[in-house]
Design an enzyme around this catalytic site. Structure first.
Site, PDB file in Angstrom:
ATOM      1  N   GLU A 138      50.877  87.274  51.485  1.00  0.00           N
ATOM      2  CA  GLU A 138      49.600  86.884  52.330  1.00  0.00           C
ATOM      3  C   GLU A 138      49.457  87.498  53.061  1.00  0.00           C
ATOM      4  OE1 GLU A 138      50.960  83.764  49.204  1.00  0.00           O
ATOM      5  OE2 GLU A 138      52.092  85.233  50.162  1.00  0.00           O
TER       6      GLU A 138
ATOM      7  N   HIS B 286      53.209  72.611  48.448  1.00  0.00           N
ATOM      8  CA  HIS B 286      52.308  72.413  47.495  1.00  0.00           C
ATOM      9  C   HIS B 286      51.252  71.428  48.145  1.00  0.00           C
ATOM     10  CE1 HIS B 286      54.439  75.183  45.116  1.00  0.00           C
ATOM     11  NE2 HIS B 286      53.043  75.210  44.138  1.00  0.00           N
TER      12      HIS B 286
END
Length: 327
Positions: free
Chosen positions: A60, A129
């Site tokens: 990322e 998540h």
């Protein structure tokens, strides 16, 4: 006009911009052949090619840094982060470079970058998540932060975000991806940024929320209407910059306010809205402001997830409390 769910609306908005603006490029992990972890980019690489729909490594930090360089040189990259819990390695680049580029260069360079990420609880996913980090990004000068609450809103706001000359963090409520469908006109019409949307008119209480919680807020308003209480619903939509004018005007009419979000309570965006109302709308209030939020813990796994999230019962109880306080 097609009946679309939210993830399909995101796909249509991306396809429209890719077709009409050659500077738009998508980057992300598994967004090409696989169409992304939630299939938001399904079919786009086949249609637009591997030079515009770019599968990236699982990194990322590198993904954000590459996209910022591309944006500063005239492209309009749209980055997908698989889950909002994975976005934190990219914050160095988002905060120190994307958000500051216009200021640092005295507007000689801008950063027309969109960072998309699923967010929120309610799908029984593992840790990392189910996070709702909108307040974190709203605190960063130079960023816009957007969270849609419906397929139609997702389509229009994503178009506006891609066309914006400055960086936008676009958080997509995972729970809404396939919750329901609604008619969406795929005509390239962008929804306005930096403004709240009044979804329901009312006279007794203002319900302020955004993202997936709008679903529970609307159900709560139906319950209250059966009791003779007319709730006005404000969908904040653009969380930064915050359109307080619409919220203050609504509270001036109703005299009461309940703010609902699933992010943790402490330093959540609800606290900022409440502070603004205290500064700008105190004399309109007939009762203290109520907040219905998540708790100051990591979203619990599976069995306790429903207890963590604001429910219709909690929202209705908060509204009743404001009504009792002002009688």
């Amino acid at each position: 006009m097609s009946e679309l769910n939210l993830v399909e609306a995101v796909n249509r908005a991306l396809a429209y911009e890719l077709e009409h603006d050659p500077s738009v490029v998508l980057l992300g992990e598994d967004i090409g052949a696989n169409g992304g972890v939630f299939r938001a980019t399904l079919g786009l690489q086949e249609r637009f090619g591997t030079e515009r729909i770019v599968d990236t490594p699982l990194a990322e930090t590198a993904l954000a840094g590459t996209a910022i360089g591309m944006a500063s040189m005239g492209l309009r990259p749209v980055v997908e982060i698989q889950f909002s819990g994975f976005i934190y390695p990219a914050i160095d680049h988002i905060l120190n470079h994307a958000a500051r580029l216009r200021h640092r260069t005295r507007a000689r360079l801008t950063c027309p970058l969109v960072i998309r990420s699923p967010c929120g609880a309610g799908i029984h996913a593992p840790e990392h998540h189910s996070e709702s980090p909108e307040a974190l990004f709203a605190h960063m000068p130079g960023l816009r932060v957007v969270m849609p609450s419906s397929p139609e809103r997702a389509y229009g706001l994503l178009l506006a975000a891609i066309r914006d000359p400055d960086p936008v963090v676009f958080l997509e409520p995972t729970r809404l991806y396939r919750l329901y469908k609604q008619p969406v006109e795929d005509d390239g019409t962008a929804a306005p940024l930096d403004t709240c949307f009044t979804l329901r008119e009312g006279t007794d209480v203002t319900l302020v929320s955004w993202g997936a919680m709008i679903h529970e807020v609307q159900m709560s308003a139906d319950v209250l209407a059966a009791e003779g209480v007319e709730a006005e619903i404000i969908d904040v939509a653009t969380l930064k910059p915050l359109d307080m004018e619409t919220i203050v005007a609504s509270v001036a009419k109703t005299g009461r306010c309940v703010i609902v979000h699933e992010a943790p309570r402490t330093c959540g965006l609800g606290a900022e809205i409440a502070a603004n109302l205290a500064e700008r709308g105190l004399y309109s209030l007939l009762a203290p402001i109520e907040r219905v939020t998540g708790y100051d813990v990591v979203v619990p796994l599976f069995r306790l997830e429903a207890q963590y999230m604001p429910s219709v019962a909690r929202i209705v109880s908060a509204v009743r409390k404001t009504l009792e306080a002002s009688t």
